[in-house]
Write a protein that holds these residues in place. Structure first.
Motif, PDB file in Angstrom:
ATOM      1  N   TYR A  79       0.835  -1.198   0.000  1.00  0.00           N
ATOM      2  CA  TYR A  79       0.000   0.000   0.000  1.00  0.00           C
ATOM      3  C   TYR A  79       0.873   1.253   0.000  1.00  0.00           C
ATOM      4  O   TYR A  79       1.938   1.290   0.624  1.00  0.00           O
ATOM      5  N   THR A  80       0.394   2.283  -0.687  1.00  0.00           N
ATOM      6  CA  THR A  80       1.131   3.544  -0.724  1.00  0.00           C
ATOM      7  C   THR A  80       0.412   4.656   0.036  1.00  0.00           C
ATOM      8  O   THR A  80       0.982   5.722   0.233  1.00  0.00           O
ATOM      9  N   SER A  81      -0.841   4.398   0.452  1.00  0.00           N
ATOM     10  CA  SER A  81      -1.603   5.402   1.203  1.00  0.00           C
ATOM     11  C   SER A  81      -2.807   4.738   1.858  1.00  0.00           C
ATOM     12  O   SER A  81      -3.161   3.597   1.518  1.00  0.00           O
ATOM     13  N   ALA A 134      -2.438   2.002  10.657  1.00  0.00           N
ATOM     14  CA  ALA A 134      -1.450   2.836   9.966  1.00  0.00           C
ATOM     15  C   ALA A 134      -0.035   2.506  10.422  1.00  0.00           C
ATOM     16  O   ALA A 134       0.878   2.346   9.596  1.00  0.00           O
ATOM     17  N   PHE A 136       2.888   3.575   8.039  1.00  0.00           N
ATOM     18  CA  PHE A 136       2.475   4.930   7.696  1.00  0.00           C
ATOM     19  C   PHE A 136       2.433   5.818   8.937  1.00  0.00           C
ATOM     20  O   PHE A 136       2.248   5.330  10.060  1.00  0.00           O
ATOM     21  N   LEU A 163      -2.846   8.981  10.516  1.00  0.00           N
ATOM     22  CA  LEU A 163      -3.587   9.725   9.503  1.00  0.00           C
ATOM     23  C   LEU A 163      -4.039  11.079  10.020  1.00  0.00           C
ATOM     24  O   LEU A 163      -4.703  11.166  11.062  1.00  0.00           O
ATOM     25  N   SER A 187       0.874  17.444   3.261  1.00  0.00           N
ATOM     26  CA  SER A 187       0.478  16.621   2.132  1.00  0.00           C
ATOM     27  C   SER A 187      -0.354  15.449   2.616  1.00  0.00           C
ATOM     28  O   SER A 187      -0.084  14.874   3.672  1.00  0.00           O
ATOM     29  N   ARG A 212      -0.733  12.851   0.575  1.00  0.00           N
ATOM     30  CA  ARG A 212      -0.391  11.828  -0.407  1.00  0.00           C
ATOM     31  C   ARG A 212      -0.308  10.432   0.219  1.00  0.00           C
ATOM     32  O   ARG A 212      -0.586   9.434  -0.433  1.00  0.00           O
ATOM     33  N   GLN A 213       0.079  10.353   1.487  1.00  0.00           N
ATOM     34  CA  GLN A 213       0.156   9.047   2.146  1.00  0.00           C
ATOM     35  C   GLN A 213      -1.145   8.679   2.852  1.00  0.00           C
ATOM     36  O   GLN A 213      -1.225   7.615   3.455  1.00  0.00           O
ATOM     37  N   GLY A 214      -2.130   9.553   2.759  1.00  0.00           N
ATOM     38  CA  GLY A 214      -3.418   9.221   3.327  1.00  0.00           C
ATOM     39  C   GLY A 214      -3.995  10.324   4.177  1.00  0.00           C
ATOM     40  O   GLY A 214      -3.306  11.277   4.552  1.00  0.00           O
ATOM     41  N   TYR A 258      -3.572   5.439  -8.807  1.00  0.00           N
ATOM     42  CA  TYR A 258      -3.139   5.811  -7.454  1.00  0.00           C
ATOM     43  C   TYR A 258      -3.976   5.095  -6.395  1.00  0.00           C
ATOM     44  O   TYR A 258      -3.448   4.514  -5.437  1.00  0.00           O
ATOM     45  N   ALA A 269      -3.928   1.981  -2.801  1.00  0.00           N
ATOM     46  CA  ALA A 269      -4.284   2.505  -1.484  1.00  0.00           C
ATOM     47  C   ALA A 269      -5.135   1.505  -0.712  1.00  0.00           C
ATOM     48  O   ALA A 269      -5.805   0.645  -1.297  1.00  0.00           O
TER      49      ALA A 269
END
Length: 376
Positions: free
Chosen positions: A26-28, A84, A89, A92, A102, A104-106, A161, A165
């Motif tokens: 996962y990226t976000s 998370a 990550f 959040l 940003s 971008r990661q969630g 994208y 996620a």
């Protein structure tokens, strides 16, 4: 993740009661829901300087991990925080945060008091306890849509994208039923007639996310309504007062939770079958809490011989340590020590210790179907 590696990780986490960070694809993470998932949006909506009635903005909220209130309805981290962390990550941020950051990661769109049904439903039917803010699940999805241009440059880019996620639709439904209960003139059977509508809204949101490109969506059921100390204190007469022998919880309210969860799980299974390229997981919020209450010593919570397993950690007294005139966060109301010995934090929400165990059960099993870490 290979089955043997997952098994070893699960045993490690059970033995040491840890949420560990492991690599993921996962990226976000994007999250929706109510106060069980909100990481600060409700307090932002009210404004910190004008929150005399938003007790989650006051100590002792946040005392265990953050050492101060963060807008989370707990003494520390929520299930979404542990998810998370386990996936590597940062926690959040709330979507309404005005700081320059940003997403971008969630980001977390959940708001305390949110409902699955539209706010207009409750207003039009005269339910006074509904939130003053328009924060239903569909509104949160609107916030998500409005954020897309900052996340991806085109519809195709967004599809790509969001395919990488993890989407989490946290607990929703509790407030829908609570608002109806607080009206005082509705039987549990009457309230139960709206379960299909509530479940339908959650499933429609899930399908919308899949159409936006989501390939992994985790959807939470609701906790046992009859086990919350606040509900035990407030609704015993309204629900007939019959308690389950094994848990001490209000039987009729728990049947409402079971009905919601059964309908939701069946509907999600049908949705998953219609979208074979996506993975839609059901996260069980009911079973772990019942497990904690029936075998509290096994999970590190206070025993049930004196009823303490059903008491709130932070509250103003009474058999369930819950009093509407002395809620957690009000002046002079303190928490029992240690919070980790309790399942319920404030009579409605959970302690960090309970949230950790639930999150671990969602990540590796047995409380999610399939577990979040089982496949990518």
């Amino acid at each position: 993740m290979k089955p043997m590696l997952l098994f070893v990780l699960q045993i490690f986490m059970l033995l040491f009661n840890l949420s560990v960070s492991i690599p993921s694809n996962y990226t976000s993470i994007f999250s929706f829901g109510d106060s069980y998932t909100d990481t600060g949006n409700l307090v932002i909506l009210y404004g910190v300087s004008s929150t005399p009635g938003v007790w989650i903005a006051k100590p002792p909220y946040g005392m265990t991990f953050f050492k101060n209130p963060t807008g989370r309805a707990s003494d520390g981290r929520l299930a979404i925080d542990f998810i998370a962390e386990a996936l590597g990550f940062p926690l959040l941020p709330p979507s309404l945060a005005t700081t320059n950051q940003s997403f971008r990661q969630g980001v977390n769109f959940a708001v305390g008091g949110a409902t699955a049904l539209e706010r207009a439903f409750f207003v039009d039917n005269g339910f006074k306890a509904v939130s003053p803010f328009n924060i239903s699940l569909s509104v949160q999805l609107g916030w998500f849509d409005a954020l897309k241009p900052a996340l991806c440059s085109s519809p195709q880019a967004c599809q790509e994208y969001f395919a990488q996620a993890l989407f989490v639709i946290g607990e929703l439904g509790w407030n829908d039923y609570a608002v109806m209960l607080l009206a005082g003139n509705k039987s549990v059977d009457e309230i139960g007639s709206h379960v299909a509508e509530v479940v339908g809204k959650i499933c429609a949101a899930t399908e919308k996310l899949v159409s936006d490109g989501a390939k992994a969506v985790v959807v939470s059921g609701i906790p046992p309504l009859g086990c919350a100390p606040g509900n035990l204190a407030l609704f015993a007469n309204q629900t007939g007062g019959e308690h389950e022998p094994a848990t001490g919880c209000l039987k009729e309210l728990n049947l409402l939770s079971k009905d919601h969860n059964q309908q939701l799980r069946r509907a999600l299974a049908r949705l998953d079958a219609r979208h074979p390229d996506a993975r839609i997981a059901y996260a069980d919020f009911y079973t772990p809490i019942v497990d904690f209450l029936t075998s509290p010593d096994r999970y590190g919570f206070n025993g049930k011989s004196d009823g303490s397993a059903l008491k709130a950690c932070c509250g103003g007294g009474g058999p369930y340590n819950f009093d509407l005139t002395a809620l957690c966060g009000m002046p002079g109301v303190s928490a029992l020590d240690p919070p980790s010995a309790y399942v319920s934090w404030d009579g409605v929400h959970l302690t960090e210790a309970a949230n950790r165990r639930i999150a671990d059960g969602w990540l590796t099993g047995p409380y999610a179907h399939p577990p979040i870490l089982s496949t990518y």
